[in-house]
Every structure is written in C-alpha cells, then in structure tokens.
Design an enzyme around this catalytic site. Structure first.
Site, PDB file in Angstrom:
ATOM      1  N   LYS A   1       0.811  -1.094  -0.009  1.00  0.00           N
ATOM      2  CA  LYS A   1      -0.035  -0.073   0.004  1.00  0.00           C
ATOM      3  C   LYS A   1       0.760   1.123  -0.051  1.00  0.00           C
ATOM      4  O   LYS A   1       0.487   2.320  -0.815  1.00  0.00           O
ATOM      5  CB  LYS A   1      -1.129   0.051   1.076  1.00  0.00           C
ATOM      6  CG  LYS A   1      -1.714  -1.043   1.248  1.00  0.00           C
ATOM      7  CD  LYS A   1      -2.745  -1.355   2.334  1.00  0.00           C
ATOM      8  CE  LYS A   1      -3.595  -2.390   2.631  1.00  0.00           C
ATOM      9  NZ  LYS A   1      -4.480  -2.546   3.939  1.00  0.00           N
TER      10      LYS A   1
ATOM     11  N   GLN B   1      -4.569  -1.788  10.036  1.00  0.00           N
ATOM     12  CA  GLN B   1      -4.383  -3.252   9.555  1.00  0.00           C
ATOM     13  C   GLN B   1      -4.859  -4.537  10.229  1.00  0.00           C
ATOM     14  O   GLN B   1      -4.529  -4.580  11.546  1.00  0.00           O
ATOM     15  CB  GLN B   1      -2.749  -3.413   9.011  1.00  0.00           C
ATOM     16  CG  GLN B   1      -2.564  -4.759   8.461  1.00  0.00           C
ATOM     17  CD  GLN B   1      -3.364  -4.941   7.108  1.00  0.00           C
ATOM     18  OE1 GLN B   1      -3.337  -3.849   6.337  1.00  0.00           O
ATOM     19  NE2 GLN B   1      -3.745  -6.035   6.675  1.00  0.00           N
TER      20      GLN B   1
ATOM     21  N   ASP C   1     -11.158   2.205   5.090  1.00  0.00           N
ATOM     22  CA  ASP C   1     -11.647   0.859   5.037  1.00  0.00           C
ATOM     23  C   ASP C   1     -13.210   0.721   5.078  1.00  0.00           C
ATOM     24  O   ASP C   1     -13.678  -0.212   4.639  1.00  0.00           O
ATOM     25  CB  ASP C   1     -11.003   0.046   5.973  1.00  0.00           C
ATOM     26  CG  ASP C   1      -9.585  -0.547   5.606  1.00  0.00           C
ATOM     27  OD1 ASP C   1      -9.690  -0.777   4.502  1.00  0.00           O
ATOM     28  OD2 ASP C   1      -8.901  -0.993   6.446  1.00  0.00           O
TER      29      ASP C   1
END
Length: 308
Positions: free
Chosen positions: A55, A99, A122
């Site tokens: 990312k 994460q 997200d």
C-alpha cells in the site's frame, strides 16, 4: 467469446482506477493538497507486513504521502486508542487504516469505532456502515467497492439479475450484498448454516465467493454462463494439492517448485471456468482492486475533508 475473454483481469481494471486516482492527485497537488494515509500495524504477521508495504509503495507511486505506525504485539488497548486519537486530530492526516487482524488482547471493534468516520478509508466505522446501508455517500469497504467497479468496467449487468454472495463477513460479504442490492440486483446471502449450498448458488447469474474456504465452489455450484467472482486467497503448500487443483497448468507447478507455494481461491478455478461466463483468477482478480480502491478512498477522504 474465447477463454481469455472470459477471464476478469482485476489487474487491468485496478490499473485504470490508479490512473484516474493519479489524475485527481495531480489536480489536488496544483492546489497545494497532497493526500496522506497513515497505516497502523500491530505485531509481526508476515502477510500484514507485505500488504502494508505494498500500500505504501502504491501511495508513493500515485503522488500521495504515507506513514506506517508499527507496534509490537504486546501493545495495549489504551496505547492504540491514544494513537488513533492523535491521528484523528492531526489535520495533515486524511485517511487512517488499521491493519487487521489485531492481537487477541485488543478489542478490534472498539478501535474501529474510535476512528474519525471521515478518515475511515476502510469503511468499517459503524457510521459508514450505516450510510452504506441507507445508500448515502460514504467511504465504502475497498474489496466489495472494487468488485463493483470491476463489474461496471467489464460491462457485466447487475440490475434485475439474481446475485448470490457466499459469506457474511463485515469486511466483504455484508457490504457486498448491500452494494449489489443498491444496484438493483436480487440478492441472496449464504453462509456456513445454509442448507444445500449448491442448490442456492446454482440460481445465481452473478456469484460472489467470499467464504474463506479453499475450493468451496465447484462446478456443481455454478449455473452455465454465470459471472463468478472469487474473493478467496489461500496459500497451497503441498504439491499434491497443486496438481489436483491445476492438473493442466505447468505454469502453476513451476511456480510452486520455485516458491514452495501457490495461491488458490474459494472457487475451484480449473473445474468451474468451463461453465462460467466470466470468472476472476487467483491471484490477479480481486486482490489488485482492493488496493486500488483504498487509493481512491484516500483521495475521496482528502477532498471531502476540504469540502471539495
């Protein structure tokens, strides 16, 4: 349509999205705005390490800023909450990515609730989940959003079609079903308690496999001509299984011999592909779209925070 035309190349569609994101970043840069995404990584999980690094590279390539906050697995709930509070307050941070999975001693739901919804790239914060359900603008979970983009760009009709989603996770299954519903599909969600799974999935014109079970979907689960999207990602580490899953693929066997593992999905690709009208491979299907949509969400967050 030949066999190659039936393969849904997620890498191609992800590249298109990245190009569009780069163009938006350039426009923002001309106004003195550089989107920034901060990632929170707890523990030493190898897959998470690779994913976060990927990312960061993609963000840099598109002209954005990234920072990774790394913590040992022994990090406490309060320490993580303190970091989240700091990032929420930081005016230079446009997006925050936690994460997953987090260590067992950390209450994941509490951490996700603590995020500023405007920075939740997200799309996991309850506020963004609620906005998605209502069909209102919000930051959407990246994997199902990427699948919707792929279907649109591939010209696969959704409206009025029968869609079946196998899996009910908060990350993929539930938001996927909601996005399909908002696109006017007739949606069924299957899960581990579904009786006669194959009978239900055979009704699908559009089948999304997101159960997290390797090779769960075989030819008996798929009707002729259906579009099949495989969200699963599993490392296969024994040669016998590779030979069984890919009996006519010297390329897969060569990859296994070189790396000691290959990736497989929730769909038995070799067995299902002859029946499917369109189908995603693993790897090279859904995976690249997830990261591309994270980039798009970061830009959307940067614009929305500035009223653009």
């Amino acid at each position: 349509m030949n066999n190659d035309d039936r393969i849904l190349d997620g890498s191609k569609y992800a590249a298109e999205i990245r190009e569009e994101v780069a163009a938006e970043v350039a426009v923002l840069a001309s106004r003195g705005i550089v989107p920034r995404l901060d990632a929170v990584l707890v523990g030493e999980d190898p897959a998470s390490q690779v994913y976060v690094a990927s990312k960061a590279r993609t963000l840099a390539a598109l002209g954005m800023i990234s920072e990774t906050h790394r913590f040992p697995a022994t990090t406490t709930q309060s320490e993580l909450e303190g970091l989240i509070d700091d990032l929420n307050r930081d005016p230079d941070v446009d997006g925050i990515l936690v994460q997953l999975p987090l260590p067992r001693d950390v209450e994941t739901a509490a951490i996700l609730r603590r995020l500023d919804p405007a920075k939740d790239v997200d799309g996991f914060h309850p506020e963004n989940v609620g906005l998605l359900q209502q069909g209102r603008p919000s930051l959407r979970p990246c994997t199902p959003a990427g699948i919707m983009e792929m279907l649109r760009r591939a010209g696969i009709a959704i409206e009025g079609r029968r869609a079946v989603v196998v899996g009910r996770s908060d990350i993929v299954g539930k938001p996927m079903a909601m996005m399909l519903l908002h696109a006017n599909a007739t949606v069924t969600v299957c899960h581990s308690r579904t009786r006669d799974l194959a009978a239900v999935t055979r009704e699908a014109e559009l089948l999304i496999a997101a159960a997290g079970v390797r090779s769960l979907i075989g030819p008996d689960h798929v009707t002729e001509g259906a579009a099949v999207v495989d969200v699963g990602m599993h490392r296969v580490t024994d040669r016998e299984t590779v030979e069984r899953l890919y009996p006519d693929s010297p390329k897969k066997l060569a990859a296994f011999d070189k790396r000691g593992a290959v990736l497989a999905g929730d769909v038995d690709f070799t067995a299902v592909a002859p029946k499917a009208g369109r189908i995603t491979p693993v790897p090279g299907g859904v995976g690249p779209l997830t990261i591309a949509m994270l980039m798009a969400n970061t830009v959307e967050a940067a614009k929305a925070r500035r009223g653009l």
